[in-house]
Design an enzyme around this catalytic site. Structure first.
Site, PDB file in Angstrom:
ATOM      1  N   CYS A 104      -9.290  -3.403  -0.755  1.00 34.72           N
ATOM      2  CA  CYS A 104      -9.230  -2.858  -2.110  1.00 34.72           C
ATOM      3  C   CYS A 104      -8.384  -3.726  -3.024  1.00 34.72           C
ATOM      4  CB  CYS A 104      -8.651  -1.461  -2.073  1.00 34.72           C
ATOM      5  SG  CYS A 104      -9.063  -0.580  -0.589  1.00 34.72           S
ATOM      6  N   THR A 163     -27.482  17.498   3.395  1.00 33.28           N
ATOM      7  CA  THR A 163     -28.315  17.203   4.557  1.00 33.28           C
ATOM      8  C   THR A 163     -27.669  16.084   5.369  1.00 33.28           C
ATOM      9  OG1 THR A 163     -30.293  17.900   3.394  1.00 33.28           O
ATOM     10  CG2 THR A 163     -30.614  16.486   5.315  1.00 33.28           C
ATOM     11  N   GLN A 183      -7.620   3.397  11.257  1.00 34.91           N
ATOM     12  CA  GLN A 183      -7.325   2.145  11.988  1.00 34.91           C
ATOM     13  C   GLN A 183      -6.908   2.413  13.431  1.00 34.91           C
ATOM     14  OE1 GLN A 183      -7.604  -1.090  11.060  1.00 34.91           O
ATOM     15  NE2 GLN A 183      -8.317  -0.571   9.015  1.00 34.91           N
ATOM     16  N   GLY A 237     -14.282   7.649   5.680  1.00 34.00           N
ATOM     17  CA  GLY A 237     -12.877   7.957   5.903  1.00 34.00           C
ATOM     18  C   GLY A 237     -12.186   8.392   4.618  1.00 34.00           C
ATOM     19  N   HIS A 254     -17.219   2.844  10.658  1.00 32.12           N
ATOM     20  CA  HIS A 254     -17.456   1.402  10.493  1.00 32.12           C
ATOM     21  C   HIS A 254     -16.275   0.538  10.914  1.00 32.12           C
ATOM     22  CE1 HIS A 254     -15.380   0.209   6.617  1.00 32.12           C
ATOM     23  NE2 HIS A 254     -15.400   1.511   6.415  1.00 32.12           N
ATOM     24  N   ASN A 292      -3.247  -0.400   8.003  1.00 32.53           N
ATOM     25  CA  ASN A 292      -4.367  -1.337   7.968  1.00 32.53           C
ATOM     26  C   ASN A 292      -3.964  -2.760   7.615  1.00 32.53           C
ATOM     27  OD1 ASN A 292      -4.025   0.511   5.632  1.00 32.53           O
ATOM     28  ND2 ASN A 292      -5.309  -0.988   4.595  1.00 32.53           N
ATOM     29  N   SER A 316     -13.282   7.087  10.630  1.00 35.56           N
ATOM     30  CA  SER A 316     -14.413   6.400  10.014  1.00 35.56           C
ATOM     31  C   SER A 316     -15.135   5.579  11.079  1.00 35.56           C
ATOM     32  CB  SER A 316     -13.912   5.486   8.897  1.00 35.56           C
ATOM     33  OG  SER A 316     -15.002   4.830   8.299  1.00 35.56           O
TER      34      SER A 316
HETATM   35  C1  LIG Z   1     -10.930   1.696   6.000  1.00 33.59           C
HETATM   36  C2  LIG Z   1      -9.858   2.683   5.844  1.00 33.59           C
HETATM   37  C3  LIG Z   1     -10.059   3.876   5.135  1.00 33.59           C
HETATM   38  C4  LIG Z   1     -11.334   4.171   4.406  1.00 33.59           C
HETATM   39  O1  LIG Z   1     -12.422   4.431   5.251  1.00 33.59           O
HETATM   40  P1  LIG Z   1     -13.889   4.334   4.615  1.00 33.59           P
HETATM   41  O2  LIG Z   1     -14.777   4.897   5.667  1.00 33.59           O
HETATM   42  O3  LIG Z   1     -14.128   2.889   4.341  1.00 33.59           O
HETATM   43  O4  LIG Z   1     -13.872   5.152   3.380  1.00 33.59           O
HETATM   44  C5  LIG Z   1      -9.041   4.784   5.073  1.00 33.59           C
HETATM   45  N1  LIG Z   1      -7.867   4.559   5.674  1.00 33.59           N
HETATM   46  C6  LIG Z   1      -7.630   3.429   6.363  1.00 33.59           C
HETATM   47  C7  LIG Z   1      -6.317   3.258   7.031  1.00 33.59           C
HETATM   48  C8  LIG Z   1      -8.613   2.457   6.466  1.00 33.59           C
HETATM   49  O5  LIG Z   1      -8.361   1.335   7.134  1.00 33.59           O
END
Ligand SMILES: *Cc1c(COP(=O)(O)O)cnc(C)c1O
Length: 391
Positions: free
Chosen positions: A327, A239, A181, A71, A203, A153, A201
């Site tokens: 973070c 790739t 989110q 993300g 995950h 978030n 993203s």
């Molecule tokens: C987790 C998150 C990101 C970063 O995503 P990653 O895939 O971990 O780099 C960016 N923006 C928000 C709002 C997030 O919660």
């Protein structure tokens, strides 16, 4: 000891069905999607399917979804790519975003400021949402991009994205949203909402780490960010991470199938949690409004308590929560998001984010409340005895 994970906004476990889809793409179907024989074709077909699954979740066309490594990369690409290409075209150097963005946006904006771009950081109302009127006022002749996150978030506020995108479109300004989110937690239709670019993203939606995507509306010209081969329609070289893409696709498919149930279930667990906590513990406050809120988010302030101390005690009881964004959780800098809500510093220090997800049970919530009652009482006892804080 019971293990209770209440930090789904930091990351989610990969769902078993997602992993099952990914596994063949490591050892058996390991081909390079660019190769012109069967192994390559199989891998390329898997990517197509995954792209389609992600596109369907957000109402996009197939070719409008470009996979990225995460993300954060999608956020960097949307902002830096737009900024550089539009400045070169003489369109201006002004960007509008908000004070409550993820660091992937905020730190990118800071980097752009060092290059001479001007950035306006919009504040938010006590409910955590921007005021569209203020956005309108912030636009200048030089504004080239508006970036407003879809769902915050830390305290879960869902932003007025439709209004913000409409304001941008009216003035012919590109509109980007960080929807990391929001994905899988609120219904998203990029066409209907008028979004030009959107970061995602895997995950955060029960997919693997290390894979994200940027939605780029057909017609938006965004220069490539990673230079090299012709992967991702020539827009993002490297790739392809086929297993991760397959996992993201499956996670998106599941998220789409389960969206309504997921929202209902999380909302009811979250509201039960908040009700229990506020009933059984005194001087607890919920940060951000309840009406437009991520279904699994409860950001709470416990007066007379250090959030870090509470977090550590909860951890000793097997409960995983966060003081805010991952973070900043290792630093003692007060959350920029809660500060933007106008919450005083001492209250920010007493705040924790509880984020509920698909594997959270009512028993998890009951156990957490039970521990909170005990730990909060103990910590308040200590702080009143030591008199450290003057209470
Ligand atoms: C987790 C998150 C990101 C970063 O995503 P990653 O895939 O971990 O780099 C960016 N923006 C928000 C709002 C997030 O919660």
């Amino acid at each position: 000891m019971r293990q209770v994970y209440l930090d789904y906004s930091a990351t989610t476990p990969v769902k078993r069905e997602v992993l099952d889809e990914m596994i063949p793409y490591f050892c058996e179907k390991f081909g390079n999607p660019s190769s012109l024989y069967q192994y390559g074709e199989d891998a390329a077909a898997a990517i197509n399917k995954a792209r389609n699954q992600v596109a369907r979740l957000i109402g996009a066309g197939d070719r409008e979804v470009i996979f990225t490594s995460c993300g954060s990369e999608a956020d960097n690409w949307a902002l830096i790519g737009t900024a550089h290409s539009l400045r070169k075209k003489g369109r201006g150097n002004h960007i509008i975003t908000t004070q409550i963005e993820h660091h992937a946006i905020l730190h990118t904006c800071k980097a752009l400021e060092k290059e001479g771009f001007e950035v306006t950081y919009l504040g938010v109302k006590p409910d955590g949402r921007i005021d569209p009127e203020e956005l309108k006022q912030a636009i200048t002749d030089k504004t080239i991009l508006i970036s407003v996150m879809f769902v915050n978030n830390e305290m879960g506020a869902i932003q007025p994205i439709r209004e913000a995108a409409a304001i941008a479109r009216e003035r012919d300004i590109l509109f980007h949203t960080d929807a990391v989110q929001a994905l899988g937690n609120v219904p998203i239709d990029v066409k209907e909402l008028g979004i030009d670019m959107m970061s995602m993203s895997a995950h955060k939606i029960y997919g693997p780490k290390g894979i994200g995507a940027l939605y780029i509306r057909k017609g938006v010209v965004l220069p490539g960010f990673i230079h090299g081969g012709a992967q991702e329609f020539g827009k993002r070289a490297g790739t392809e991470s086929v297993p991760n893409m397959v996992g993201f696709g499956k996670a998106a498919e599941l998220a789409m199938e389960q969206l309504t149930d997921h929202i209902e279930r999380l909302t009811s667990l979250r509201d039960y949690f908040i009700q229990e906590v506020t009933e059984k513990i005194s001087n607890v406050y919920i940060n951000g409004g309840m009406e437009h809120r991520h279904p699994g988010n409860a950001n709470l302030t416990f007066d007379f308590i250090e959030g870090e101390a509470l977090l550590l005690y909860l951890n000793l009881n097997g409960i995983s929560v966060s003081t805010g964004s991952a973070c900043s959780s290792k630093s003692l800098v007060p959350s920029h998001v809660l500060a933007a809500l106008g919450i005083p510093v001492e209250r920010i220090h007493g705040s924790l984010r509880f984020s509920i997800g698909d594997f959270t049970t009512k028993e998890d919530i009951d156990y957490t409340v039970e521990c909170l009652v005990k730990v909060v009482a103990t910590l308040r006892e200590i702080s009143s005895v030591s008199g450290e804080k003057g209470w």
